[in-house]
Design a protein around this motif. Structure first.
Motif, PDB file in Angstrom:
ATOM      1  N   LEU A   1      -2.145  -6.037  -4.663  1.00  0.00           N
ATOM      2  CA  LEU A   1      -3.252  -5.468  -3.878  1.00  0.00           C
ATOM      3  C   LEU A   1      -4.768  -6.010  -4.464  1.00  0.00           C
ATOM      4  N   GLN A   2      -4.921  -5.586  -5.738  1.00  0.00           N
ATOM      5  CA  GLN A   2      -6.205  -5.979  -6.342  1.00  0.00           C
ATOM      6  C   GLN A   2      -6.615  -7.430  -6.071  1.00  0.00           C
TER       7      GLN A   2
ATOM      8  N   VAL B   1       5.452  -0.001  -8.418  1.00  0.00           N
ATOM      9  CA  VAL B   1       4.029   0.302  -8.382  1.00  0.00           C
ATOM     10  C   VAL B   1       3.017  -0.443  -9.021  1.00  0.00           C
ATOM     11  N   GLN B   2       3.215  -0.937 -10.350  1.00  0.00           N
ATOM     12  CA  GLN B   2       2.297  -1.534 -11.068  1.00  0.00           C
ATOM     13  C   GLN B   2       2.011  -3.001 -10.503  1.00  0.00           C
TER      14      GLN B   2
ATOM     15  N   HIS C   1       3.819   5.856  -5.003  1.00  0.00           N
ATOM     16  CA  HIS C   1       4.288   6.025  -6.316  1.00  0.00           C
ATOM     17  C   HIS C   1       5.496   5.580  -6.668  1.00  0.00           C
TER      18      HIS C   1
ATOM     19  N   ASN D   1       0.393  -2.740  -7.147  1.00  0.00           N
ATOM     20  CA  ASN D   1      -0.973  -2.311  -7.237  1.00  0.00           C
ATOM     21  C   ASN D   1      -1.961  -3.760  -7.715  1.00  0.00           C
TER      22      ASN D   1
ATOM     23  N   VAL E   1       2.141   1.993  -3.678  1.00  0.00           N
ATOM     24  CA  VAL E   1       1.165   2.497  -4.381  1.00  0.00           C
ATOM     25  C   VAL E   1       1.029   4.037  -4.124  1.00  0.00           C
ATOM     26  N   LYS E   2       0.848   4.173  -2.921  1.00  0.00           N
ATOM     27  CA  LYS E   2       0.432   5.628  -2.339  1.00  0.00           C
ATOM     28  C   LYS E   2       1.779   6.314  -2.714  1.00  0.00           C
TER      29      LYS E   2
ATOM     30  N   LYS F   1       0.840  -1.164   0.076  1.00  0.00           N
ATOM     31  CA  LYS F   1      -0.142   0.080  -0.090  1.00  0.00           C
ATOM     32  C   LYS F   1       1.021   1.223   0.004  1.00  0.00           C
TER      33      LYS F   1
END
Length: 65
Positions: free
Chosen positions: A33-34, A26-27, A14, A30, A11-12, A8
């Motif tokens: 997490l998804q 980051v990708q 970047h 993400n 992602v936050k 997290k």
């Protein structure tokens, strides 16, 4: 849950970060997490107990399909 918090943060902010000796961008953070948010509690426990490398592999395989 530490891995999830680190993902997290990636992602936050970047920006990439090293988790368990693996650089996570980051990708990838993400996507992991998804997948984590989409699965049920039983599978979340199994997923989070995997290495970050295995988590990324599983997540990318699910996204590519």
């Amino acid at each position: 849950m530490e891995k999830i918090n680190q993902l997290k943060q990636i992602v936050k902010s970047h920006s990439f970060q090293e988790i368990e000796g693996m650089i996570v961008d980051v990708q990838t953070a993400n996507i992991i997490l998804q997948v984590y948010e989409a699965i049920n509690e039983k599978n979340k426990e199994k997923f989070i107990n995997q290495s970050i490398d295995k988590m990324a592999h599983i997540a990318w395989q699910l996204v590519i399909r």
